[in-house]
Enzyme design. Structure first.
Site, PDB file in Angstrom:
ATOM      1  N   ASN A 211      59.686 -40.473  -0.806  1.00  0.00           N
ATOM      2  CA  ASN A 211      60.027 -39.065  -0.589  1.00  0.00           C
ATOM      3  C   ASN A 211      58.907 -38.204  -1.161  1.00  0.00           C
ATOM      4  O   ASN A 211      57.935 -38.714  -1.700  1.00  0.00           O
ATOM      5  CB  ASN A 211      61.390 -38.736  -1.222  1.00  0.00           C
ATOM      6  CG  ASN A 211      61.393 -39.030  -2.708  1.00  0.00           C
ATOM      7  OD1 ASN A 211      60.644 -38.423  -3.468  1.00  0.00           O
ATOM      8  ND2 ASN A 211      62.222 -39.980  -3.137  1.00  0.00           N
ATOM      9  N   ASP A 279      67.851 -43.374  -2.528  1.00  0.00           N
ATOM     10  CA  ASP A 279      69.253 -43.784  -2.568  1.00  0.00           C
ATOM     11  C   ASP A 279      69.436 -45.202  -2.038  1.00  0.00           C
ATOM     12  O   ASP A 279      70.381 -45.888  -2.412  1.00  0.00           O
ATOM     13  CB  ASP A 279      70.100 -42.802  -1.749  1.00  0.00           C
ATOM     14  CG  ASP A 279      70.203 -41.455  -2.462  1.00  0.00           C
ATOM     15  OD1 ASP A 279      70.370 -41.461  -3.688  1.00  0.00           O
ATOM     16  OD2 ASP A 279      70.090 -40.409  -1.778  1.00  0.00           O
ATOM     17  N   LYS A 289      53.655 -58.836   6.744  1.00  0.00           N
ATOM     18  CA  LYS A 289      53.675 -57.587   7.504  1.00  0.00           C
ATOM     19  C   LYS A 289      54.482 -57.776   8.798  1.00  0.00           C
ATOM     20  O   LYS A 289      54.273 -58.771   9.513  1.00  0.00           O
ATOM     21  CB  LYS A 289      52.234 -57.172   7.827  1.00  0.00           C
ATOM     22  CG  LYS A 289      52.152 -55.864   8.539  1.00  0.00           C
ATOM     23  CD  LYS A 289      50.729 -55.481   8.879  1.00  0.00           C
ATOM     24  CE  LYS A 289      50.735 -54.276   9.795  1.00  0.00           C
ATOM     25  NZ  LYS A 289      49.466 -54.056  10.441  1.00  0.00           N
ATOM     26  N   ASP A 307      72.620 -46.147  -9.265  1.00  0.00           N
ATOM     27  CA  ASP A 307      72.498 -44.730  -9.628  1.00  0.00           C
ATOM     28  C   ASP A 307      72.216 -44.670 -11.129  1.00  0.00           C
ATOM     29  O   ASP A 307      73.096 -44.930 -11.954  1.00  0.00           O
ATOM     30  CB  ASP A 307      73.782 -43.974  -9.270  1.00  0.00           C
ATOM     31  CG  ASP A 307      73.573 -42.479  -9.400  1.00  0.00           C
ATOM     32  OD1 ASP A 307      72.992 -42.029 -10.413  1.00  0.00           O
ATOM     33  OD2 ASP A 307      73.978 -41.743  -8.483  1.00  0.00           O
ATOM     34  N   ILE A 308      70.976 -44.342 -11.468  1.00  0.00           N
ATOM     35  CA  ILE A 308      70.533 -44.399 -12.869  1.00  0.00           C
ATOM     36  C   ILE A 308      71.264 -43.347 -13.701  1.00  0.00           C
ATOM     37  O   ILE A 308      71.769 -43.618 -14.791  1.00  0.00           O
ATOM     38  CB  ILE A 308      69.003 -44.212 -12.944  1.00  0.00           C
ATOM     39  CG1 ILE A 308      68.331 -45.340 -12.150  1.00  0.00           C
ATOM     40  CG2 ILE A 308      68.521 -44.194 -14.388  1.00  0.00           C
ATOM     41  CD1 ILE A 308      66.869 -45.126 -11.862  1.00  0.00           C
ATOM     42  N   PHE A 325      69.458 -33.781 -12.296  1.00  0.00           N
ATOM     43  CA  PHE A 325      68.964 -32.768 -11.373  1.00  0.00           C
ATOM     44  C   PHE A 325      69.794 -32.853 -10.105  1.00  0.00           C
ATOM     45  O   PHE A 325      70.329 -33.907  -9.777  1.00  0.00           O
ATOM     46  CB  PHE A 325      67.487 -33.021 -11.015  1.00  0.00           C
ATOM     47  CG  PHE A 325      66.550 -32.274 -11.910  1.00  0.00           C
ATOM     48  CD1 PHE A 325      66.306 -32.727 -13.191  1.00  0.00           C
ATOM     49  CD2 PHE A 325      65.916 -31.118 -11.482  1.00  0.00           C
ATOM     50  CE1 PHE A 325      65.450 -32.045 -14.039  1.00  0.00           C
ATOM     51  CE2 PHE A 325      65.053 -30.418 -12.309  1.00  0.00           C
ATOM     52  CZ  PHE A 325      64.824 -30.878 -13.592  1.00  0.00           C
ATOM     53  N   LYS A 339      78.378 -32.468  -8.224  1.00  0.00           N
ATOM     54  CA  LYS A 339      77.548 -33.622  -8.602  1.00  0.00           C
ATOM     55  C   LYS A 339      77.655 -33.894 -10.100  1.00  0.00           C
ATOM     56  O   LYS A 339      77.694 -35.029 -10.533  1.00  0.00           O
ATOM     57  CB  LYS A 339      76.093 -33.332  -8.208  1.00  0.00           C
ATOM     58  CG  LYS A 339      75.240 -34.549  -8.077  1.00  0.00           C
ATOM     59  CD  LYS A 339      73.916 -34.256  -7.390  1.00  0.00           C
ATOM     60  CE  LYS A 339      74.008 -34.319  -5.882  1.00  0.00           C
ATOM     61  NZ  LYS A 339      72.745 -34.049  -5.215  1.00  0.00           N
ATOM     62  N   LYS A 343      78.815 -37.520 -11.306  1.00  0.00           N
ATOM     63  CA  LYS A 343      77.881 -38.424 -11.992  1.00  0.00           C
ATOM     64  C   LYS A 343      78.210 -38.562 -13.481  1.00  0.00           C
ATOM     65  O   LYS A 343      77.676 -39.418 -14.159  1.00  0.00           O
ATOM     66  CB  LYS A 343      76.460 -37.928 -11.832  1.00  0.00           C
ATOM     67  CG  LYS A 343      76.042 -37.803 -10.366  1.00  0.00           C
ATOM     68  CD  LYS A 343      74.754 -38.504 -10.094  1.00  0.00           C
ATOM     69  CE  LYS A 343      74.352 -38.357  -8.648  1.00  0.00           C
ATOM     70  NZ  LYS A 343      73.212 -39.188  -8.306  1.00  0.00           N
TER      71      LYS A 343
HETATM   72  N1  CTP Z   1      69.683 -40.217  -9.385  1.00  0.00           N
HETATM   73  C1  CTP Z   1      69.549 -41.390 -10.073  1.00  0.00           C
HETATM   74  N2  CTP Z   1      69.620 -42.578  -9.397  1.00  0.00           N
HETATM   75  C2  CTP Z   1      69.828 -42.594  -8.060  1.00  0.00           C
HETATM   76  C3  CTP Z   1      69.976 -41.377  -7.352  1.00  0.00           C
HETATM   77  C4  CTP Z   1      69.889 -40.197  -8.042  1.00  0.00           C
HETATM   78  O1  CTP Z   1      69.351 -41.379 -11.287  1.00  0.00           O
HETATM   79  N3  CTP Z   1      69.903 -43.759  -7.441  1.00  0.00           N
HETATM   80  C5  CTP Z   1      69.661 -38.965 -10.151  1.00  0.00           C
HETATM   81  C6  CTP Z   1      68.463 -38.073  -9.914  1.00  0.00           C
HETATM   82  O2  CTP Z   1      67.429 -38.376 -10.834  1.00  0.00           O
HETATM   83  C7  CTP Z   1      69.055 -36.698 -10.177  1.00  0.00           C
HETATM   84  C8  CTP Z   1      70.496 -36.840  -9.731  1.00  0.00           C
HETATM   85  O3  CTP Z   1      70.776 -38.234  -9.732  1.00  0.00           O
HETATM   86  O4  CTP Z   1      69.087 -36.404 -11.551  1.00  0.00           O
HETATM   87  C9  CTP Z   1      70.852 -36.268  -8.407  1.00  0.00           C
HETATM   88  O5  CTP Z   1      69.959 -36.678  -7.408  1.00  0.00           O
HETATM   89  P1  CTP Z   1      70.160 -36.161  -5.920  1.00  0.00           P
HETATM   90  O6  CTP Z   1      69.155 -36.828  -5.061  1.00  0.00           O
HETATM   91  O7  CTP Z   1      70.270 -34.678  -5.893  1.00  0.00           O
HETATM   92  O8  CTP Z   1      71.613 -36.680  -5.619  1.00  0.00           O
HETATM   93  P2  CTP Z   1      72.156 -37.923  -4.888  1.00  0.00           P
HETATM   94  O9  CTP Z   1      72.671 -38.901  -5.882  1.00  0.00           O
HETATM   95  O10 CTP Z   1      71.165 -38.448  -3.925  1.00  0.00           O
HETATM   96  O11 CTP Z   1      73.418 -37.301  -4.140  1.00  0.00           O
HETATM   97  P3  CTP Z   1      73.524 -36.632  -2.676  1.00  0.00           P
HETATM   98  O12 CTP Z   1      73.082 -37.699  -1.722  1.00  0.00           O
HETATM   99  O13 CTP Z   1      74.961 -36.310  -2.584  1.00  0.00           O
HETATM  100  O14 CTP Z   1      72.661 -35.410  -2.688  1.00  0.00           O
END
Ligand code: CTP
Length: 406
Positions: A211, A279, A289, A307-308, A325, A339, A343
């Site tokens: 990303n 995600d 490859k 999800d950390i 964030f 969120k 979380k």
């Molecule tokens: N985050 C994380 N580990 C993941 C996904 C997200 O630690 N696998 C943390 C990000 O570092 C951030 C927060 O979760 O602090 C939210 O990330 P965001 O991308 O906004 O949310 P998502 O979990 O992807 O939720 P959504 O798809 O509903 O936006």
């Protein structure tokens, strides 16, 4: 600032990397350190006394050190009138003369006479670096307490490749800063963990899912927490950002690696998850490859990444304060509130990452700080300022809550 008011005596010997010390002087001065330079005869082939003295705003001492100079500032005083002596670049020759205890020019005389710690940044051709004579000299110097920063591996001016490139100015600066210790501040004695940057999820050996995260915000937060005295670990995905000063940086690639590195950093008092973690990852990464001819368009099966943020918030060993964030493109505050609850973290910094805001990759950010008891809309500011404001809010929450936070 760990460097404010510190006096560095910089010995510049004769290597092509000598030009890099100009940048080092600039950065040391920016951080409030004073720099006095000694330039060897060889060093003067690569940088001029004038450029060193313009940047250090001080006299530069060379072998032409005259009797007048000697009466104003004897070489013994020069060697002791510093908190740290830095030799950069440290050529094979000056390292050999230091190891042998020679005093045949001003630089080696100062090095023999000093009672101050010495840090050297070796720079030479790879064969000279690997030569047993150089390695023996380095061993002797290390045993005597001389610390080394670098060298790095890479292409060299002599068209060879390997170890011998002088460490970059920011690496030397980080080593100097580590020498003087972390700055004291309201977060002294606290441990902080920050995640930053994107993750790369491999599809095959040459392709990955990623990303647009630049890591600027996460790195700025880590730097700001460290500047307030926190012992800070930064776990970062691939970015172009330099490692922040006074921070222990761990580089990872994938979300699974990021999760493992975060677990390894526990226990901490503060966790700030600023990384844009992917995600999903590809269920089974191809070892070779994927070729166009391999049976039509490939289908990628994705599985969810750990999800950390949620996992740190759930414990065990939950940090006293967990900050996440929320990167949103619409209904920023409403989505971020949901969120925060989902979380299980204490605070969420919500930002609008719609392409028109320029947040991803840009230098500015406009965030809302969402806590259990309400939310604050912060004006647009630089990512460095967001980091500082967040670090101050964290420090206040610990001051207000005794041992706990939030
Ligand atoms: N985050 C994380 N580990 C993941 C996904 C997200 O630690 N696998 C943390 C990000 O570092 C951030 C927060 O979760 O602090 C939210 O990330 P965001 O991308 O906004 O949310 P998502 O979990 O992807 O939720 P959504 O798809 O509903 O936006």
């Amino acid at each position: 600032m760990a460097l404010a008011g510190k006096r560095v005596l910089l010995i510049v010997s004769g290597g092509i990397a000598a030009y890099k010390v100009l940048e080092l002087i600039r950065r040391l001065r920016e951080r409030g350190a004073s720099v006095r330079a000694v330039l060897t005869k060889g060093g003067a082939q690569f940088v001029t006394p004038l450029s060193l003295s313009a940047l250090s705003e001080d006299k530069v001492y060379t072998d032409l050190f005259s009797l007048t100079d000697e009466s104003e500032m004897g070489h013994i005083q020069l060697s002791r009138d510093a908190d740290l002596v830095v030799v950069a670049p440290a050529t094979a020759d000056i390292l050999a003369r230091m190891a042998a205890g020679m005093a045949d020019d001003l630089a080696t005389t100062v090095l023999l006479a000093t009672d101050k710690p010495v840090l050297a940044a070796p720079a030479m051709n790879v064969r000279m670096w690997e030569h047993p004579a150089t390695q023996d000299n380095l061993d002797r110097l290390r045993r005597r307490g001389v610390r080394m920063v670098g060298p790095n591996a890479g292409p060299m001016a002599c068209n060879e490749y390997g170890f011998g490139r002088m460490a970059e100015p920011e690496e030397i600066l980080a080593a100097i800063s580590r020498h003087f210790g972390r700055p004291a501040g309201p977060l002294t004695g606290r441990r902080a963990l920050v995640t930053s940057g994107p993750t790369h999820e491999p599809i095959d050996p040459v392709r990955y899912i990623a990303n647009h995260s630049s890591g600027k915000q996460g790195h700025a937060i880590a730097a700001a927490l460290a500047a307030l005295g926190a012992e800070t670990v930064l776990v970062t995905g691939p970015t172009d950002e330099a490692d922040p000063l006074d921070v222990h940086t761990v580089a990872v690639t994938t979300a699974v690696e990021m999760m493992e590195a975060c677990r390894a950093a526990l226990p901490v008092d503060i966790a700030v998850c600023a990384a844009a973690v992917a995600d999903w990852r590809v269920a089974s990464r191809a070892d070779e490859k994927i070729k166009k001819g391999d049976g039509g368009t490939p289908t990628l099966t994705l599985v969810e990444n750990p999800d950390i943020l949620a996992s740190l918030s759930a414990g065990p060993g939950r940090p006293a304060l967990v900050v996440g964030f929320a990167a949103e493109t619409e209904q920023v505050v409403a989505h971020a509130r949901a969120k925060r609850e989902r979380k299980g973290c204490d605070w969420i910094l919500a930002n609008d990452v719609s392409p028109e805001t320029g947040t991803f990759g840009g230098d500015a950010n406009r965030v809302h700080l969402i806590r259990a008891d309400g939310h604050e809309a912060w004006p647009e500011m630089s990512k460095a300022e967001v980091g500082q404001r967040l670090a101050s809010a964290i420090a206040r929450s610990f001051q207000g809550a005794g041992d706990g936070a939030a």
